[in-house]
Design a protein around this motif. Structure first.
Motif, short mmCIF file in Angstrom:
data_model
loop_
_atom_site.label_atom_id
_atom_site.label_comp_id
_atom_site.label_asym_id
_atom_site.label_seq_id
_atom_site.Cartn_x
_atom_site.Cartn_y
_atom_site.Cartn_z
N ALA A 95 -40.26 24.57 -21.95
CA ALA A 95 -40.87 23.24 -21.98
C ALA A 95 -41.04 22.81 -23.43
O ALA A 95 -41.30 23.64 -24.30
CB ALA A 95 -42.23 23.28 -21.28
N PRO A 96 -40.93 21.52 -23.72
CA PRO A 96 -41.11 21.05 -25.10
C PRO A 96 -42.49 21.37 -25.67
O PRO A 96 -42.66 21.55 -26.86
CB PRO A 96 -40.90 19.54 -25.01
CG PRO A 96 -40.13 19.33 -23.76
CD PRO A 96 -40.50 20.45 -22.83
N ASP A 97 -43.51 21.49 -24.79
CA ASP A 97 -44.87 21.81 -25.25
C ASP A 97 -44.94 23.20 -25.88
O ASP A 97 -45.87 23.50 -26.62
CB ASP A 97 -45.86 21.74 -24.09
CG ASP A 97 -46.05 20.33 -23.57
OD1 ASP A 97 -45.66 19.39 -24.29
OD2 ASP A 97 -46.59 20.19 -22.46
N ALA A 131 -47.25 27.94 -14.39
CA ALA A 131 -47.65 26.57 -14.67
C ALA A 131 -46.97 25.98 -15.90
O ALA A 131 -47.31 24.86 -16.29
CB ALA A 131 -49.16 26.50 -14.86
N ALA A 132 -46.04 26.69 -16.52
CA ALA A 132 -45.39 26.26 -17.76
C ALA A 132 -46.42 25.88 -18.81
O ALA A 132 -46.27 24.93 -19.56
CB ALA A 132 -44.42 25.12 -17.50
N ASP A 133 -47.52 26.65 -18.85
CA ASP A 133 -48.61 26.42 -19.79
C ASP A 133 -48.52 27.49 -20.89
O ASP A 133 -48.70 28.68 -20.62
CB ASP A 133 -49.95 26.52 -19.05
CG ASP A 133 -51.14 26.20 -19.94
OD1 ASP A 133 -50.93 25.84 -21.11
OD2 ASP A 133 -52.27 26.34 -19.45
N SER A 190 -53.46 34.13 -28.03
CA SER A 190 -52.79 33.09 -28.81
C SER A 190 -51.84 32.31 -27.91
O SER A 190 -51.55 32.72 -26.79
CB SER A 190 -52.00 33.72 -29.95
OG SER A 190 -50.87 34.40 -29.44
N PRO A 191 -51.32 31.20 -28.38
CA PRO A 191 -50.30 30.50 -27.59
C PRO A 191 -49.05 31.38 -27.45
O PRO A 191 -48.75 32.19 -28.32
CB PRO A 191 -49.97 29.25 -28.42
CG PRO A 191 -50.92 29.22 -29.54
CD PRO A 191 -51.63 30.50 -29.62
N LEU A 192 -48.37 31.21 -26.35
CA LEU A 192 -47.10 31.91 -26.12
C LEU A 192 -46.03 31.10 -26.86
O LEU A 192 -45.69 30.00 -26.46
CB LEU A 192 -46.82 31.99 -24.62
CG LEU A 192 -45.75 32.96 -24.16
CD1 LEU A 192 -46.22 34.39 -24.39
CD2 LEU A 192 -45.44 32.76 -22.71
N ILE A 232 -35.10 33.44 -23.70
CA ILE A 232 -36.06 33.09 -24.74
C ILE A 232 -37.05 34.24 -24.93
O ILE A 232 -37.66 34.72 -23.97
CB ILE A 232 -36.82 31.79 -24.37
CG1 ILE A 232 -35.80 30.67 -24.22
CG2 ILE A 232 -37.85 31.47 -25.42
CD1 ILE A 232 -36.37 29.37 -23.79
N ASN A 233 -37.18 34.66 -26.18
CA ASN A 233 -38.18 35.66 -26.55
C ASN A 233 -39.41 34.92 -27.07
O ASN A 233 -39.29 34.04 -27.93
CB ASN A 233 -37.66 36.61 -27.62
CG ASN A 233 -36.62 37.54 -27.09
OD1 ASN A 233 -36.37 37.61 -25.89
ND2 ASN A 233 -35.98 38.27 -27.97
N HIS A 234 -40.56 35.31 -26.56
CA HIS A 234 -41.83 34.69 -26.95
C HIS A 234 -42.68 35.72 -27.69
O HIS A 234 -42.60 36.92 -27.40
CB HIS A 234 -42.61 34.22 -25.72
CG HIS A 234 -41.91 33.18 -24.91
ND1 HIS A 234 -40.94 33.49 -23.98
CD2 HIS A 234 -42.05 31.84 -24.91
CE1 HIS A 234 -40.52 32.37 -23.43
NE2 HIS A 234 -41.16 31.35 -23.97
#
Length: 189
Positions: free
Chosen positions: A171-173, A78-80, A106-108, A135-137
């Motif tokens: 995503a920019p979010d 969901a790109a959330d 926590s947020p990714l 991209i590493n999260h």
């Protein structure tokens, strides 16, 4: 009138002096066996407690690990990238206790954004613009287990992971937690 000593009278004199020595030996052996039995019982009880604690720690570790997997799945499907909290109950154990577990994720957060050089899908039409990236999260999950309606945790485990996704369009979010210190503080390294 001294009578000469015969072998039977000599045997009687020795046996009268040793009367009760077998009783003392049996009591000593019995005390040693009781002490060995008590030490084995204590050792068994300790091993059972160690096993129960290990089971608690394993449960919260796997709950935290599942929280990280859920954060990855939310980002992929969901790109959330937002933070989330899961709760679940385990009703009715043998002792009649209900257990509750919570997992705070926590947020990714994307922490490393590099070109995906080896991805064929990376070419967006021009060599200078790369639409897909590697991209590493970073993500942290804290799992806590409670007994009944209590507020004191039985066990708690914090688990932090780095997750690499490629080829990936971020995503920019995803970068919002960088500007929010409260969300950023949830990621622990």
């Amino acid at each position: 009138m001294n009578r000469p000593s015969t072998p039977t009278t000599a045997r009687r004199r020795c046996s009268r002096g040793e009367a009760g020595s077998a009783y003392v030996l049996v009591l000593v052996a019995l005390v040693v066996l009781v002490l060995m039995g008590l030490s084995l019982a204590f050792t068994s009880q300790t091993e059972v407690q160690i096993g129960a604690n290990d089971r608690k720690v394993s449960r919260v570790f796997y709950a935290a690990e599942s929280g990280i997997a859920a954060a990855e799945a939310k980002a992929i499907v969901a790109a959330d990238y937002s933070a989330v909290t899961f709760s679940y109950n385990e009703p009715g154990t043998a002792q009649g206790l209900d257990f509750k577990s919570t997992v705070e994720v926590s947020p990714l957060l994307p922490i490393l954004d590099t070109p995906c050089n080896l991805c064929e899908i990376n070419d967006a039409g021009s060599y200078s613009e790369k639409s897909f990236r590697k991209i590493n999260h970073a993500v942290t999950a804290v799992a806590t287990r409670y007994a009944g309606t209590g507020t004191t945790p039985l066990a708690q485990k914090a688990l932090t992971a780095m997750v690499e996704m490629q080829p990936w369009k971020v995503a920019p979010d995803a970068y919002k937690p960088l500007s929010d210190p409260v969300l950023l503080a949830k990621i622990k390294f």
